[in-house]
Design a protein around this motif. Sequence first.
Motif, PDB file in Angstrom:
ATOM      1  N   ALA A 115       6.102  -6.834   1.401  1.00 53.93           N
ATOM      2  CA  ALA A 115       5.055  -5.836   1.161  1.00 53.93           C
ATOM      3  C   ALA A 115       5.004  -4.905   2.359  1.00 53.93           C
ATOM      4  CB  ALA A 115       3.704  -6.500   0.946  1.00 53.93           C
ATOM      5  N   ARG A 116       4.897  -3.616   2.081  1.00 59.19           N
ATOM      6  CA  ARG A 116       4.793  -2.643   3.173  1.00 59.19           C
ATOM      7  C   ARG A 116       4.012  -1.429   2.711  1.00 59.19           C
ATOM      8  NH1 ARG A 116       9.646   0.631   6.418  1.00 59.19           N
ATOM      9  NH2 ARG A 116       8.267   1.534   8.023  1.00 59.19           N
ATOM     10  N   TRP A 117       3.003  -1.098   3.500  1.00 60.58           N
ATOM     11  CA  TRP A 117       2.226   0.117   3.272  1.00 60.58           C
ATOM     12  C   TRP A 117       2.360   0.981   4.527  1.00 60.58           C
ATOM     13  CZ3 TRP A 117       0.465  -4.842   2.439  1.00 60.58           C
ATOM     14  CH2 TRP A 117       0.288  -5.214   1.096  1.00 60.58           C
ATOM     15  N   LYS A 118       3.071   2.087   4.420  1.00 58.38           N
ATOM     16  CA  LYS A 118       3.241   2.961   5.586  1.00 58.38           C
ATOM     17  C   LYS A 118       1.937   3.630   5.987  1.00 58.38           C
ATOM     18  CE  LYS A 118       8.146   4.117   5.090  1.00 58.38           C
ATOM     19  NZ  LYS A 118       9.142   5.218   4.965  1.00 58.38           N
ATOM     20  N   LEU A 119       1.045   3.819   5.010  1.00 59.05           N
ATOM     21  CA  LEU A 119      -0.264   4.441   5.243  1.00 59.05           C
ATOM     22  C   LEU A 119      -0.133   5.876   5.737  1.00 59.05           C
ATOM     23  CD1 LEU A 119      -2.151   1.387   6.842  1.00 59.05           C
ATOM     24  CD2 LEU A 119      -2.003   2.060   4.432  1.00 59.05           C
ATOM     25  N   ASP A 120       0.959   6.528   5.342  1.00 59.37           N
ATOM     26  CA  ASP A 120       1.159   7.943   5.690  1.00 59.37           C
ATOM     27  C   ASP A 120       0.928   8.835   4.473  1.00 59.37           C
ATOM     28  OD1 ASP A 120       3.328   7.202   4.177  1.00 59.37           O
ATOM     29  OD2 ASP A 120       4.851   7.941   5.572  1.00 59.37           O
ATOM     30  N   ASP A 121       0.063   8.380   3.583  1.00 63.06           N
ATOM     31  CA  ASP A 121      -0.239   9.128   2.367  1.00 63.06           C
ATOM     32  C   ASP A 121      -0.979  10.423   2.692  1.00 63.06           C
ATOM     33  OD1 ASP A 121       0.299   6.808   0.163  1.00 63.06           O
ATOM     34  OD2 ASP A 121      -0.617   5.991   1.978  1.00 63.06           O
ATOM     35  N   PRO A 122      -0.904  11.417   1.810  1.00 63.93           N
ATOM     36  CA  PRO A 122      -1.558  12.704   2.076  1.00 63.93           C
ATOM     37  C   PRO A 122      -3.069  12.552   2.227  1.00 63.93           C
ATOM     38  CG  PRO A 122      -0.001  12.876   0.251  1.00 63.93           C
ATOM     39  CD  PRO A 122      -0.146  11.419   0.553  1.00 63.93           C
ATOM     40  N   ALA A 123      -3.633  13.428   3.008  1.00 62.08           N
ATOM     41  CA  ALA A 123      -5.091  13.452   3.171  1.00 62.08           C
ATOM     42  C   ALA A 123      -5.748  13.595   1.804  1.00 62.08           C
ATOM     43  CB  ALA A 123      -5.498  14.593   4.097  1.00 62.08           C
ATOM     44  N   GLY A 124      -6.814  12.859   1.584  1.00 62.02           N
ATOM     45  CA  GLY A 124      -7.518  12.898   0.314  1.00 62.02           C
ATOM     46  C   GLY A 124      -7.062  11.855  -0.685  1.00 62.02           C
ATOM     47  N   SER A 125      -5.991  11.118  -0.368  1.00 66.76           N
ATOM     48  CA  SER A 125      -5.497  10.082  -1.282  1.00 66.76           C
ATOM     49  C   SER A 125      -6.529   8.974  -1.429  1.00 66.76           C
ATOM     50  CB  SER A 125      -4.187   9.489  -0.762  1.00 66.76           C
ATOM     51  OG  SER A 125      -3.174  10.462  -0.687  1.00 66.76           O
ATOM     52  N   ARG A 126      -6.541   8.350  -2.609  1.00 65.38           N
ATOM     53  CA  ARG A 126      -7.452   7.242  -2.840  1.00 65.38           C
ATOM     54  C   ARG A 126      -6.710   5.924  -3.000  1.00 65.38           C
ATOM     55  NH1 ARG A 126     -10.272   8.674  -0.017  1.00 65.38           N
ATOM     56  NH2 ARG A 126     -10.947   6.518  -0.080  1.00 65.38           N
ATOM     57  N   LYS A 127      -5.411   5.934  -2.724  1.00 70.56           N
ATOM     58  CA  LYS A 127      -4.652   4.691  -2.670  1.00 70.56           C
ATOM     59  C   LYS A 127      -3.461   4.888  -1.748  1.00 70.56           C
ATOM     60  CE  LYS A 127      -1.616   5.391  -6.673  1.00 70.56           C
ATOM     61  NZ  LYS A 127      -1.171   4.823  -7.972  1.00 70.56           N
ATOM     62  N   ALA A 128      -2.966   3.770  -1.244  1.00 64.47           N
ATOM     63  CA  ALA A 128      -1.811   3.792  -0.347  1.00 64.47           C
ATOM     64  C   ALA A 128      -0.580   3.349  -1.118  1.00 64.47           C
ATOM     65  CB  ALA A 128      -2.047   2.865   0.844  1.00 64.47           C
ATOM     66  N   PRO A 135       0.759  -1.116  -4.659  1.00 66.35           N
ATOM     67  CA  PRO A 135      -0.061  -0.097  -3.986  1.00 66.35           C
ATOM     68  C   PRO A 135      -1.457  -0.626  -3.692  1.00 66.35           C
ATOM     69  CG  PRO A 135       1.145   0.865  -5.824  1.00 66.35           C
ATOM     70  CD  PRO A 135       1.339  -0.622  -5.918  1.00 66.35           C
ATOM     71  N   ALA A 136      -2.051  -0.108  -2.625  1.00 66.84           N
ATOM     72  CA  ALA A 136      -3.366  -0.581  -2.196  1.00 66.84           C
ATOM     73  C   ALA A 136      -4.408   0.492  -2.470  1.00 66.84           C
ATOM     74  CB  ALA A 136      -3.340  -0.927  -0.716  1.00 66.84           C
ATOM     75  N   ARG A 137      -5.468   0.103  -3.182  1.00 64.82           N
ATOM     76  CA  ARG A 137      -6.561   1.061  -3.402  1.00 64.82           C
ATOM     77  C   ARG A 137      -7.379   1.186  -2.122  1.00 64.82           C
ATOM     78  NH1 ARG A 137     -11.549  -1.484  -4.464  1.00 64.82           N
ATOM     79  NH2 ARG A 137     -11.333  -3.759  -4.770  1.00 64.82           N
ATOM     80  N   ALA A 138      -7.919   2.377  -1.916  1.00 62.46           N
ATOM     81  CA  ALA A 138      -8.648   2.677  -0.684  1.00 62.46           C
ATOM     82  C   ALA A 138     -10.125   2.835  -0.969  1.00 62.46           C
ATOM     83  CB  ALA A 138      -8.101   3.944  -0.046  1.00 62.46           C
ATOM     84  N   GLY A 139     -10.955   2.237  -0.104  1.00 63.03           N
ATOM     85  CA  GLY A 139     -12.390   2.440  -0.202  1.00 63.03           C
ATOM     86  C   GLY A 139     -12.772   3.834   0.282  1.00 63.03           C
ATOM     87  N   GLY A 140     -14.012   4.198   0.051  1.00 63.66           N
ATOM     88  CA  GLY A 140     -14.466   5.537   0.418  1.00 63.66           C
ATOM     89  C   GLY A 140     -14.487   5.781   1.910  1.00 63.66           C
ATOM     90  N   GLY A 141     -14.456   4.726   2.719  1.00 63.58           N
ATOM     91  CA  GLY A 141     -14.463   4.887   4.171  1.00 63.58           C
ATOM     92  C   GLY A 141     -13.086   4.945   4.786  1.00 63.58           C
ATOM     93  N   ALA A 142     -12.052   5.132   3.940  1.00 64.21           N
ATOM     94  CA  ALA A 142     -10.669   5.255   4.421  1.00 64.21           C
ATOM     95  C   ALA A 142     -10.232   6.707   4.317  1.00 64.21           C
ATOM     96  CB  ALA A 142      -9.747   4.361   3.618  1.00 64.21           C
ATOM     97  N   HIS A 165     -17.198   0.422   3.053  1.00 65.16           N
ATOM     98  CA  HIS A 165     -16.227   1.146   2.231  1.00 65.16           C
ATOM     99  C   HIS A 165     -14.922   1.423   2.983  1.00 65.16           C
ATOM    100  CE1 HIS A 165     -19.386   1.811  -0.728  1.00 65.16           C
ATOM    101  NE2 HIS A 165     -20.190   2.221   0.257  1.00 65.16           N
ATOM    102  N   GLY A 166     -14.830   0.953   4.216  1.00 65.76           N
ATOM    103  CA  GLY A 166     -13.636   1.225   5.019  1.00 65.76           C
ATOM    104  C   GLY A 166     -12.609   0.110   4.890  1.00 65.76           C
ATOM    105  N   PHE A 167     -11.806   0.139   3.839  1.00 63.49           N
ATOM    106  CA  PHE A 167     -10.816  -0.915   3.604  1.00 63.49           C
ATOM    107  C   PHE A 167      -9.727  -0.401   2.670  1.00 63.49           C
ATOM    108  CE2 PHE A 167     -13.669  -1.157   0.023  1.00 63.49           C
ATOM    109  CZ  PHE A 167     -12.832  -1.403  -1.058  1.00 63.49           C
ATOM    110  N   LEU A 168      -8.640  -1.170   2.581  1.00 63.83           N
ATOM    111  CA  LEU A 168      -7.611  -0.970   1.564  1.00 63.83           C
ATOM    112  C   LEU A 168      -7.199  -2.349   1.069  1.00 63.83           C
ATOM    113  CD1 LEU A 168      -6.572   1.083   4.216  1.00 63.83           C
ATOM    114  CD2 LEU A 168      -5.469   2.087   2.214  1.00 63.83           C
ATOM    115  N   THR A 169      -6.902  -2.468  -0.222  1.00 65.66           N
ATOM    116  CA  THR A 169      -6.447  -3.740  -0.764  1.00 65.66           C
ATOM    117  C   THR A 169      -5.584  -3.528  -2.003  1.00 65.66           C
ATOM    118  OG1 THR A 169      -7.122  -5.876  -1.669  1.00 65.66           O
ATOM    119  CG2 THR A 169      -8.581  -4.006  -2.113  1.00 65.66           C
ATOM    120  N   PRO A 170      -4.503  -4.312  -2.144  1.00 69.81           N
ATOM    121  CA  PRO A 170      -3.708  -4.252  -3.365  1.00 69.81           C
ATOM    122  C   PRO A 170      -4.302  -5.120  -4.474  1.00 69.81           C
ATOM    123  CG  PRO A 170      -2.676  -5.742  -1.814  1.00 69.81           C
ATOM    124  CD  PRO A 170      -3.878  -5.150  -1.111  1.00 69.81           C
TER     125      PRO A 170
END
Length: 562
Positions: A115-128, A135-142, A165-170
């Motif tokens: 598993a690998r999430w680079k976390l270099d997704d575009p600004a405004g993305s709601r998942k990684a 893929p990991a869904r992003a909370g509102g604090g990410a 709300h600051g988290f990410l999880t698959p």
Amino acid sequence: MCSFVIDDTNPEKPTISSPEYPTPDQEFWVDGVGVYGHFTVDSPSDDVVSYAYDFLGGPHGTATVERLGAAVTLPFLPLTSGPKYLTVRAIDRSGRSSGTARYEFNVKSGRAPVARWKLDDPAGSRKAAAESGTPARAGGGATFGGPAPSGTATGTTVALDGSGHGFLTPDVPATDLRRTFAVSAWARPAGTDRTMTVASQDAEGRPGFTLGLRVNDSGPLWSFAIGGARVSGGAPETGEWAHLLGLYDAETGEAHLYVNGHEVGDAVAAAPTEAAGAFQIGRARGATGYRDRWHGDVGDVRVHDRVVVPGEVTEAAWRKPALRGHWSLSNATEGSSPEQSDGSPLRLHDGATIYRASNDSCIPEIDPDCTYVPPPLVGDGHLTLDGVNGYASAEGPVVDTRDSFTIGVVVRLADSEPARPMTVLSQAGENTDVFKVRYDPPTHKWQLVMPERDEAGAPEKVVSQITGADGGEGQGHRLTVVYDDATDTIKLYADGYTNADATTTLPDGLRSTGALQIGRGKVGDGWGEYLHGDVDEVQAYAGALRDKDVLGLGWETNPCVC
């Protein structure tokens, strides 16, 4: 009753087999770096008591059988890829040895992360996006699009605000924690005053493991916890990037923690339980919900289902230094010697001149009537300093000495027996020199000298030194200062090498504000220790060069830091 045995027969050569690493005629390339193999060794002789073994590149030793004539199984963890072999001799109870059995096998490179999430997704993305895994869904604090650690392949990162709300999880597990696994990430805390989690995996009412920052009575530490065991070490700093890797090795039953490519703390025995819940970035499961939320930035989270070996850990954590200045000192125009990349030049002052190569030089042994003209230290010229008031200086500090840096120089003394200490280079701080490199005649040592505190006139101390006088002849010495903020060490190198006396702990660098000085240093309230000699190839990097890179400093071209 007394008895004895006469043994005049060597034991038979053992056979060797391995389910994980068969021979090339069975399978040519086999998985792989970081994956244990088990090699069963068995001699047909019934009086064997031990086996002497040797894996190519190590380990080697003697394995004792549990009962007379029994087989043994040798574990082996490949640290590098390529062709390997194991040689074994059987030893019987009278000490007689069999012939050598040889077993060849080929090891592939280490498997990619599961598993690998680079976390270099575009600004405004709601998942990684996931390079591997889910893929990991992003909370509102990410918030995506944040800054990345310099000198790495990481493009951008995600900022977590420390809220609920600051988290990410698959929403699924990333790996089986009862088997060998490793989890890693780049992390930059916004503060270090509370316990925070970079990554975890859910168990029933608790986390199966946590990787992150833990605050205890002694202060904040990086931490990896699994199965009730915890290993901690390294000092988190607010706003400073760190590469973290937690490893559970099911073969040895131990947990390890690496910070910035170096193992910290002591490995601890761990007994993980099933944790088949979801993988989490930025929070850890608690009895009544999630807790220990991360406030700061996170980048490039990886999960492996194998051992990530030390060489891979070092490579993953390495930050490529950036060249900030390279002055070849081969020429000067209007009192300034240029920087090779059109950066700020070195300004020559008073008794500082450029010595150039001569086209009329010859070899007296061939032509007795000629006059020998010595060549420059490196290239077409070098800086010559008169030892009275000659020096050169940059316009500013060149590197930030509170962060990792490397500064190298080539120097040759003009006198075989100098009468006083002489400074090769120094870096001015707010109130005194942050450091200086000098030659000390009584001890015949090159010294790295630093103040005890950042105050005008503060006492100085020699923090590292290397013996190496040049007697005013030859091609001089290549001296290098390397400060590694990740390991809190500062080292002095001479001709590419260092030693224990030339390495010291430096938890926090001093702030550099003044100019880099070549050929003089602060003495009391003024300047002194002017160098009488030659200087060439001044090079400065933001970042700590590795030992193998330091060997390349001091030549006309920059070392390969790739």
